[in-house]
Design a protein around this motif. Structure first.
Motif, short mmCIF file in Angstrom:
data_model
loop_
_atom_site.label_atom_id
_atom_site.label_comp_id
_atom_site.label_asym_id
_atom_site.label_seq_id
_atom_site.Cartn_x
_atom_site.Cartn_y
_atom_site.Cartn_z
N GLU A 197 0.83 -1.21 0.00
CA GLU A 197 0.00 0.00 0.00
C GLU A 197 0.86 1.26 0.00
O GLU A 197 0.53 2.24 -0.66
CB GLU A 197 -0.95 -0.01 1.20
CG GLU A 197 -2.07 -1.01 1.07
CD GLU A 197 -2.91 -1.13 2.32
OE1 GLU A 197 -2.55 -0.52 3.36
OE2 GLU A 197 -3.92 -1.85 2.28
N MET A 254 2.31 1.55 -3.51
CA MET A 254 1.25 1.92 -4.45
C MET A 254 0.86 3.38 -4.25
O MET A 254 0.58 4.07 -5.22
CB MET A 254 0.04 1.00 -4.27
CG MET A 254 0.30 -0.44 -4.64
SD MET A 254 0.84 -0.64 -6.34
CE MET A 254 -0.71 -0.53 -7.17
N GLN A 269 1.10 6.02 -7.12
CA GLN A 269 -0.09 6.78 -7.49
C GLN A 269 0.21 8.27 -7.47
O GLN A 269 -0.17 9.00 -8.39
CB GLN A 269 -1.20 6.43 -6.50
CG GLN A 269 -2.54 7.04 -6.81
CD GLN A 269 -3.60 6.57 -5.84
OE1 GLN A 269 -3.34 5.86 -4.88
NE2 GLN A 269 -4.83 6.98 -6.08
N LEU A 320 -6.81 2.51 -6.79
CA LEU A 320 -6.29 2.06 -8.08
C LEU A 320 -7.29 1.21 -8.86
O LEU A 320 -7.27 1.20 -10.08
CB LEU A 320 -4.98 1.31 -7.88
CG LEU A 320 -3.86 2.17 -7.33
CD1 LEU A 320 -2.62 1.32 -7.08
CD2 LEU A 320 -3.53 3.30 -8.26
#
Length: 186
Positions: free
Chosen positions: A73, A76, A80, A130
């Motif tokens: 996480e 990511m 992102q 996502l």
């Protein structure tokens, strides 16, 4: 005269009977040995140890999964954010490129629309998870196919220019070999 002990032998089923021989052990049941009688306690101890090992392994696996999920996480989230920043930068560059055209021209309007849509997409990437990003891009492409494919073409063109420019920038002009123009040495 010494007395000799009397030997007694038994035949048949000896379950629950005591032997007349001093120090002899009793048999716990038919076809069972004293080792067999100890098996239930041993089996229970082993199964308890196996159960405890399983619980410990499950706890460790849960901890490892939790740590991995947290790590994923985190990565990511950074990815992102990087994607959103990159898309925002591209939108800004596209907006600047559009300003170089005549105000109100077709190229200026297309560049402005693409920049606005890219900025909207960057904002959506920042606030969305996502899984929903893919759905949003698909919906955007279905609503605005020309803008989407135009943006993809512009991004592809820009990526090609960037890669071409980075290839050229690796060496110095003085380090490049001189080529002959075919009319002699230059």
């Amino acid at each position: 005269m010494t007395a000799t002990p009397k030997k007694t032998t038994t035949t048949g089923n000896t379950e629950g009977k005591t032997s007349a021989l001093p120090g002899a052990q009793t048999t716990p049941g038919p076809n069972k040995t004293p080792v067999d009688a100890a098996k239930p306690n041993f089996n229970k101890e082993v199964s308890d140890q196996v159960a405890e090992a399983q619980r410990a392994a499950i706890d460790e696996a849960k901890d490892a999964v939790g740590a991995a999920r947290s790590n994923i996480e985190e990565h990511m989230g950074r990815a992102q954010s990087n994607v959103a920043s990159s898309v925002e930068q591209t939108a800004d560059n596209l907006r600047d490129a559009g300003r170089s055209f005549d105000p109100g021209s077709f190229a200026d309007e297309v560049a402005g629309r693409l920049a606005d849509n890219l900025a909207e997409a960057a904002s959506a990437v920042r606030r969305a998870d996502l899984g929903s990003v893919q759905d949003d891009l698909t919906d955007f492409a279905r609503r605005n196919p020309l803008v989407f494919f135009g943006g993809a073409a512009v991004l592809g063109f820009m990526a090609g220019r960037f890669l071409k420019a980075s290839d050229r920038g690796e060496g110095d002009v003085a380090d490049m070999p001189r080529r002959s123009n075919g009319w002699g040495q230059s």
